[in-house]
Motif scaffolding. Structure first.
Motif, PDB file in Angstrom:
ATOM      1  N   LYS A   1      47.039  28.667 -32.641  1.00 33.47           N
ATOM      2  CA  LYS A   1      45.832  29.786 -32.409  1.00 33.47           C
ATOM      3  C   LYS A   1      45.316  29.742 -30.959  1.00 33.47           C
ATOM      4  O   LYS A   1      45.147  30.729 -30.482  1.00 33.47           O
ATOM      5  CB  LYS A   1      44.822  29.472 -33.345  1.00 33.47           C
ATOM      6  CG  LYS A   1      44.086  27.947 -33.330  1.00 33.47           C
ATOM      7  CD  LYS A   1      43.255  27.928 -34.684  1.00 33.47           C
ATOM      8  CE  LYS A   1      42.745  26.368 -34.364  1.00 33.47           C
ATOM      9  NZ  LYS A   1      41.708  26.314 -35.553  1.00 33.47           N
ATOM     10  N   ASN A   2      45.597  28.443 -30.441  1.00 34.11           N
ATOM     11  CA  ASN A   2      45.263  28.456 -29.078  1.00 34.11           C
ATOM     12  C   ASN A   2      46.182  29.276 -27.995  1.00 34.11           C
ATOM     13  O   ASN A   2      45.993  29.553 -27.096  1.00 34.11           O
ATOM     14  CB  ASN A   2      45.232  26.836 -28.750  1.00 34.11           C
ATOM     15  CG  ASN A   2      44.021  26.339 -29.195  1.00 34.11           C
ATOM     16  OD1 ASN A   2      42.959  26.655 -29.789  1.00 34.11           O
ATOM     17  ND2 ASN A   2      44.175  24.724 -29.313  1.00 34.11           N
TER      18      ASN A   2
ATOM     19  N   LYS B   1      44.807  36.829 -23.931  1.00 35.03           N
ATOM     20  CA  LYS B   1      44.001  36.838 -22.605  1.00 35.03           C
ATOM     21  C   LYS B   1      44.750  37.342 -21.359  1.00 35.03           C
ATOM     22  O   LYS B   1      44.319  38.317 -20.593  1.00 35.03           O
ATOM     23  CB  LYS B   1      43.272  35.751 -22.348  1.00 35.03           C
ATOM     24  CG  LYS B   1      42.277  35.310 -21.226  1.00 35.03           C
ATOM     25  CD  LYS B   1      41.810  34.083 -21.277  1.00 35.03           C
ATOM     26  CE  LYS B   1      40.933  33.897 -22.461  1.00 35.03           C
ATOM     27  NZ  LYS B   1      40.449  32.270 -21.928  1.00 35.03           N
TER      28      LYS B   1
ATOM     29  N   GLY C   1      42.263  41.032 -29.357  1.00 33.58           N
ATOM     30  CA  GLY C   1      41.812  40.234 -28.101  1.00 33.58           C
ATOM     31  C   GLY C   1      40.871  41.369 -27.446  1.00 33.58           C
ATOM     32  O   GLY C   1      41.229  42.404 -27.273  1.00 33.58           O
TER      33      GLY C   1
ATOM     34  N   PHE D   1      38.871  36.421 -29.432  1.00 34.84           N
ATOM     35  CA  PHE D   1      40.146  36.644 -29.882  1.00 34.84           C
ATOM     36  C   PHE D   1      39.736  36.437 -31.519  1.00 34.84           C
ATOM     37  O   PHE D   1      39.189  35.476 -31.809  1.00 34.84           O
ATOM     38  CB  PHE D   1      41.003  35.483 -29.506  1.00 34.84           C
ATOM     39  CG  PHE D   1      42.507  35.647 -30.052  1.00 34.84           C
ATOM     40  CD1 PHE D   1      43.300  36.782 -29.999  1.00 34.84           C
ATOM     41  CD2 PHE D   1      42.827  34.646 -30.819  1.00 34.84           C
ATOM     42  CE1 PHE D   1      44.327  36.857 -30.457  1.00 34.84           C
ATOM     43  CE2 PHE D   1      44.126  34.621 -31.610  1.00 34.84           C
ATOM     44  CZ  PHE D   1      44.990  35.742 -31.314  1.00 34.84           C
ATOM     45  N   SER D   2      40.625  37.141 -32.253  1.00 37.22           N
ATOM     46  CA  SER D   2      40.317  36.898 -33.819  1.00 37.22           C
ATOM     47  C   SER D   2      41.751  37.342 -34.509  1.00 37.22           C
ATOM     48  O   SER D   2      42.450  38.094 -34.112  1.00 37.22           O
ATOM     49  CB  SER D   2      39.364  37.638 -34.316  1.00 37.22           C
ATOM     50  OG  SER D   2      39.608  39.010 -34.033  1.00 37.22           O
TER      51      SER D   2
ATOM     52  N   SER E   1      37.627  33.092 -32.635  1.00 37.20           N
ATOM     53  CA  SER E   1      37.717  32.197 -31.508  1.00 37.20           C
ATOM     54  C   SER E   1      36.143  31.903 -31.155  1.00 37.20           C
ATOM     55  O   SER E   1      35.955  30.897 -30.519  1.00 37.20           O
ATOM     56  CB  SER E   1      38.081  32.795 -30.244  1.00 37.20           C
ATOM     57  OG  SER E   1      37.448  34.152 -29.786  1.00 37.20           O
TER      58      SER E   1
ATOM     59  N   THR F   1      45.376  32.876 -28.531  1.00 38.10           N
ATOM     60  CA  THR F   1      44.226  33.238 -27.697  1.00 38.10           C
ATOM     61  C   THR F   1      44.724  33.267 -26.066  1.00 38.10           C
ATOM     62  O   THR F   1      44.298  34.217 -25.262  1.00 38.10           O
ATOM     63  CB  THR F   1      43.162  32.034 -27.820  1.00 38.10           C
ATOM     64  OG1 THR F   1      42.850  31.680 -29.241  1.00 38.10           O
ATOM     65  CG2 THR F   1      41.916  32.565 -26.909  1.00 38.10           C
TER      66      THR F   1
END
Length: 364
Positions: free
Chosen positions: A122-123, A130, A67, A78-79, A94, A126
């Motif tokens: 995945k959300n 963050k 991130g 994000f990945s 993302s 992310t």
């Protein structure tokens, strides 16, 4: 507070973002010199994080989440990526919000629902990254700038069936928290991480034992399953291309035998002089994977410009009916050789069957 995913039997992972970072730091763009230097530093530090198998004949399942603090054109905020050895198997970004397989066999058999677990979480990942970037910046009293948070972990299965397990949580390319896989205790890499490790190591949190199950059991079982599916694939063979390049340096000629575009990975390349093996190699690069799934390799050696010996590069590969021999032409003009390096997009994601995701919250 810092959120740390404490995953129960299984999870998802990813790789760095070297390819896109390289494009960013190499291009002019609208980035200020300061931002370009910051990205370059983060990039170089992250590159040093690449975890390679330590033993010949070993196989590795590697996960990495990445991130970044602020949106940068060309980079996902994000990945997630997953690698089997040096082969990218799944990837999430993302930027697109999509997860896709990197190999054909990922959609076969009982692996065909590989995306389900990732899509469900995945959300959350992310959001967590963050949040963790903001927390880390606060720990270091930072109010701005380009910053990277990364989680990397995985397992390596050796030919004798022994394993190597690892977990590393990093900030700006440096170890922030690591996991001692002998004692299953989290250790701070810097003073600012002590609050987190103290919480994770409590009996109440029990994070070490959960990761013990993830790495010792879930990761190794999935690695074996992936290897089984990979072996079932029809064997692909692509013959290598070969170029010999010469570079003048300090009164010495350096010959480079560049072998590229071949598959599978195993290859034998050597220099010979007048039919005899040459051992004074300048360097032998790692075998690098290209974006199309093929590989490249370079072997170099020093030659006295006055030496009129017959030098040749010999290549042995499973795609060739016989050894290929490429002689060096003394009369060819020397060039300044710029090595071509194919940087892999270390964004790989692996999915375990997640039964539960437990979040440990650590106060500042």
């Amino acid at each position: 507070m810092l959120l740390s995913p404490q995953l129960s039997p299984g999870v998802q992972l990813q790789e760095t973002i070297q390819y896109r970072l390289w494009i960013l730091i190499s291009s002019k763009g609208d980035k200020s010199p300061i931002l370009r230097r910051m990205i370059r530093v983060r990039f170089l530090l992250l590159c040093a994080w690449a975890v390679a198998g330590e033993y010949a004949g070993s196989h590795q399942l590697h996960y990495s989440f990445t991130g970044i603090s602020d949106p940068v054109p060309g980079l996902p905020v994000f990945s997630i990526v997953q690698y089997l050895d040096d082969q990218m198997t799944t990837i999430y970004s993302s930027d697109t919000g999509e997860t896709r397989p990197g190999v054909s066999w990922m959609d076969k058999g009982d692996l065909k629902n590989w995306e389900d677990t990732l899509y469900q979480h995945k959300n959350w990942w992310t959001m967590a990254f963050k949040h963790n970037i903001k927390t880390a910046m606060s720990r270091f009293n930072q109010t701005g700038g380009f910053h990277v948070v990364q989680l990397m972990y995985g397992c390596e299965l050796r030919h004798d069936n022994s394993t190597r397990l690892y977990y590393r949580y990093g900030y700006d390319g440096r170890d922030f928290i690591t996991l001692d896989t002998d004692r299953w205790v989290f250790e701070p890499g810097v003073y600012e991480a002590q609050i987190s490790t103290q919480r994770w190591n409590t009996a109440e949190d029990g994070a070490g034992q959960r990761w013990k199950h993830i790495l010792e059991i879930s990761c190794v079982e999935l690695l074996k399953k992936y290897l089984d599916y990979e072996r079932r694939e029809p064997e692909r063979r692509v013959a290598p291309e070969v170029k010999i390049l010469a570079q003048e340096s300090g009164g010495i000629t350096v010959l480079h035998c560049w072998v590229y575009g071949f598959y599978p990975r195993e290859v034998d390349v050597k220099w010979m002089k007048n039919g005899q093996d040459v051992v004074n190699l300048v360097e032998s690069t790692p075998i690098l994977r290209n974006n199309d799934g093929t590989y490249q390799f370079r072997v170099s050696m020093k030659v006295n410009p006055e030496d009129d010996g017959a030098y040749s590069c010999h290549i042995d590969h499973s795609s060739l009916a016989e050894e290929r021999i490429v002689p060096w032409d003394h009369n060819r003009k020397r060039i300044w050789f710029i090595p071509i390096v194919v940087l892999l997009p270390f964004l790989a994601l692996v999915t375990f069957n997640v039964r539960k995701i437990h979040v440990s919250a650590m106060a500042h």
